[in-house]
Write an enzyme that holds these catalytic residues in place. Structure first.
Site, PDB file in Angstrom:
ATOM      1  N   GLY A 120      34.372  44.796  39.978  1.00 38.64           N
ATOM      2  CA  GLY A 120      35.107  43.638  39.491  1.00 38.64           C
ATOM      3  C   GLY A 120      35.544  43.785  38.056  1.00 38.64           C
ATOM      4  N   ASP A 124      39.199  45.875  50.625  1.00 39.06           N
ATOM      5  CA  ASP A 124      37.971  45.344  50.035  1.00 39.06           C
ATOM      6  C   ASP A 124      37.818  45.908  48.613  1.00 39.06           C
ATOM      7  OD1 ASP A 124      35.583  44.100  49.730  1.00 39.06           O
ATOM      8  OD2 ASP A 124      34.551  45.180  51.338  1.00 39.06           O
ATOM      9  N   LEU A 125      38.081  45.073  47.638  1.00 37.38           N
ATOM     10  CA  LEU A 125      38.189  45.514  46.240  1.00 37.38           C
ATOM     11  C   LEU A 125      36.970  46.323  45.777  1.00 37.38           C
ATOM     12  CD1 LEU A 125      40.107  45.225  43.773  1.00 37.38           C
ATOM     13  CD2 LEU A 125      38.631  43.351  43.029  1.00 37.38           C
ATOM     14  N   ASP A 126      37.220  47.504  45.201  1.00 35.58           N
ATOM     15  CA  ASP A 126      36.174  48.369  44.625  1.00 35.58           C
ATOM     16  C   ASP A 126      35.134  48.808  45.653  1.00 35.58           C
ATOM     17  OD1 ASP A 126      37.411  48.061  42.191  1.00 35.58           O
ATOM     18  OD2 ASP A 126      36.130  46.416  41.540  1.00 35.58           O
ATOM     19  N   ALA A 127      35.458  48.705  46.938  1.00 39.39           N
ATOM     20  CA  ALA A 127      34.458  49.043  47.955  1.00 39.39           C
ATOM     21  C   ALA A 127      34.908  50.167  48.896  1.00 39.39           C
ATOM     22  CB  ALA A 127      34.111  47.799  48.766  1.00 39.39           C
TER      23      ALA A 127
END
Lengths: 297, 297, 297, 297
Positions: free
Chosen positions: C213, C238-241
């Site tokens: 994040g 899926d952000l940063d995942a």
């Protein structure tokens, strides 16, 4: 302390390795992988290296699973003979369950010896330690605590040949197939290192070829280096010049005197030596002249 | 590309540094910290080192804040004279806002030059780059793109003295106070290195003292090392043997030929050189004979 | 600055790669190596991985030399169809000379962009950079200096869809096959990341999954960590995942405030991103669900 | 095995340390260094840190030599009172010869325990180990071999309070002033951690804050990270969230399953914990809220 376990890992019973080197030419991988497939072997890991795809040398290490490997090993070797002949392979088959036998040579410092004993008990080092040999009696209690036979073989200038003869007897009686010089501060004779070519690993307390020879910490301190290293290598008749297996370094600074370097270096020495020995006993190190190919990981 | 900024950082206007070395004896820190307190200075960072608390040498670097430092610097130096005399200090005062001036020497490889230019623009390198000097014309376009004067000074065996005279003129005209050999493949004369003692930093593409001299990648490849390094050091008349400022290494393996080592080494060279230069221009490197004390961080 | 070279490396003309994944079962390596041998190909490097020898997935990357590969590629693919069918392979053939085309997305920070441009010119990155796309105009001069088309595509909450449409046009027109988010501070839509699955690489300025994040340096500083990291990963909805390709860390200490962490992190970010991109364009990264297999080196 | 030596190092007899924290303001260093000078102390090492030169907190650690320190310590503390009052210092004086007393808590894994015992015998860890406490009997033989009292304190959900009471008795009877959780798999009560604030060090087998809580190797494997870490921290009531003292990482890849991660992690865990404990017992770790200042080296 409970004695070290001496039986191998059951999960390795059907695991084997084939290690090969030869002049590079097309078709080697096809022939070998076909052979393994026809035998019913399942390739688990395979690593290869060509020094030069046209005209160089070829190195291969295959780890495979094959039901009933133990009983089938001799037959396998026989069946493989035509392939080996066709490509003029230097090669050997081993079962992963067949553990190498180490004799550890020490003098007065205990850190490398303790590391190997601990890694052997934890299972990180997949080998047996069958003898600890020292020119001093001091570390005998460690070997005894860990349940490993300790042999005190004192050495003086006058008794060098005789002492080495005694060492050879211990190696023969214990069945050792690898000698590990774990901060052993005596020089082996050329006869010894020639007879045991590729089967003696030493840890040198510097980043070779820097600071070869005696008192590397004082040399390093005098030169004002900012990193100190350690080097695990096969021992040859040429002191500190054999094939390097592994090296690592650690940061030092202006506050560190030679005694600090010694303390810091211990951490690197034991880690580097343990990695080199672990790779050797898993047949991950192949010797190519004065260099090594290491199929680590 | 916009020209590089040439004015200093406003936040550094009232920041100063005092760098000291002398024979160690009790009371030095007390005297200096009392002096700074009485002047109204606030200590921001302080690093010290004694080679031996009884009879060794003492090294100190203090970073402080003092309102109106610029105007007060001369008075400060005058007032400090009695303390300096009492302890026979070798010392200097600098204002952090006063940026050092670098002349960068290059030949054909661009990576160290680009790194210094980039770190200078990003603010990581707190110094000005006032000249790029090369025995080749090839990298001129980089200097021009970044708005730095480029000086092509060809060198042959016959013109070496004359060329060095021209280099000295450029250094004088540009006001440079540090010469950075950023993969400069010529050897400076003993006259040059003596006159610029402690003010010429070189990057050597090996982990010195291993592989000093020519073709370190071929030497490293032939020896089969498992790590290759780079070394930033002050240049002395004794080739590759001056005080080491910083070193680092990177892992290589049997697949890497000398060309790979060159490629891998570039990453280490530029990082090591940039750190050494950044520390130098912040007065973090003190020379003690053939060693350095580095108050990094 | 001279324009970047756009032709490939001649030495790679007869080099190809075969990348395979499938359900693991015996005989795959034998069949593929036999096929290559019969075609006259010489295996230069071969890496394989089984997630589980019985019942897992199998991954293979072979680099080979084959005379006249360019002309023979189509025929090769046709001839290989029966093998591919037999083992239900997901696979592709590429010629090493056929360079991938990168579009680099940036915002305001230049370090990752400069690293990729420099590695591309030095030959360390074997790919072409066909577009630089930014939501700010600031870094346009860098792209222009290096001879790469620069596209300023401003983004506001109101124009997000439209801007992404424009980005897609640029990707299509430039022929880009990989999008590299080189410190691009906007979030791509799920439609974009789904359409470009496995073809968008981002650099996140923390050691994921820690500090995912926003404002990872402030998070890291608040937690008092002793190392800060960077993570290159494929972008998913899926952000940063998404699947992690590469990570590295650097030591920090109590003296470092968030601004220092930013400065220190830049070195890690550019190195980690450049390694990830270099591996991707050499087909060394295979995606296995939310993980990667990286045949590095 | 010979018992561990219990007397301190003679060379440390006249060595002392002063550790200070307070609100930052001008004159602190001047006052303290003057005091030490007037007492006849020679400063050997001095480290300081200001969180913010104007209005922050100030931290100082001074190591000094003073003849007859043992006898003079009480007088020294009395004489220092006015300085301490003037600057409202939180501080303590210690003699370097006065060794800290460690109680080591373990469960089933031996690597961290063995490392501390070995470093204690080699002299790298300048502290005494006065008790080994475990909820299992398994590692008792190690403590006994090394001559350290072993206390088996079984714990069940029903006996938790009682067991902790027994642990507290052992700590009191043994005179321990630091509890080291060396892979101890039980959670201490908030009462315990509050009473022992800043005196319980734990090793967590992940790079915190990533993978806090249970089964970090499975979490790390599931996320596909490329480095795994370990974190030594002071224990607070908030699980895995106390002030971090030290962290390190090691590279892993797609071949490593959770069991491999465990094996690889052991090396990091024991090194990180040993460094943290060594720094603590030398008063190199100062706690600042939920962070640490570490004057390492």
């Amino acid at each position: 302390m409970p004695p070290l376990p001496t039986t191998g890992d059951e999960s390795l019973r059907d695991r084997g390795r084939l290690v090969v080197q030869c002049a590079d030419r097309p078709g080697i991988v096809a022939a070998i992988s076909r052979f393994l497939f026809e035998q019913g072997a399942n390739i688990i890991q395979s690593d290869q290296h060509s020094t030069d795809p046209s005209g160089g040398r070829f190195f291969l290490r295959i780890e495979f699973a094959l039901d009933g490997l133990d009983e089938r090993l001799t037959g396998l070797q026989d069946d493989f003979a035509p392939v080996a002949d066709q490509f003029a392979l230097t090669h050997h088959w081993v079962t992963a369950a067949e553990r190498r036998k180490l004799a550890i040579f020490v003098s007065l410092e205990d850190h490398c010896l303790l590391e190997l004993l601990w890694q052997r008990r934890s299972g990180d080092l997949q080998a047996d330690i069958v003898a600890v040999i020292s020119n001093h009696a001091d570390l005998g209690y460690i070997a005894r605590d860990w349940g490993v036979p300790f042999h005190h073989v004192p050495i003086t200038a006058a008794t060098r040949d005789e002492a080495e003869g005694r060492q050879q007897e211990i190696l023969a009686e214990s069945g050792a197939d690898l000698a590990v010089l774990a901060r052993y501060m005596q020089i082996l004779s050329p006869e010894f290192t020639t007879a045991w070519r590729g089967r003696v690993i030493n840890i040198h307390h510097s980043f070779l070829p820097a600071f070869a020879g005696a008192r590397p910490f004082h040399q390093a301190h005098a030169r004002g280096v900012k990193l100190i290293g350690a080097t695990a290598h096969y021992v040859t008749a040429d002191l500190d010049a054999g094939p390097i297996i592994e090296q690592d370094v650690r940061r030092v600074d202006h506050r560190d005197d030679p005694a600090d370097l010694r303390r810091i270096s211990r951490q690197t020495e034991r880690a580097v030596l343990a990695r080199a020995v672990a790779w050797h006993v898993q047949d991950r190190v192949l010797i190519d002249g004065n260099k090594t190919i290491v199929f680590a990981g």
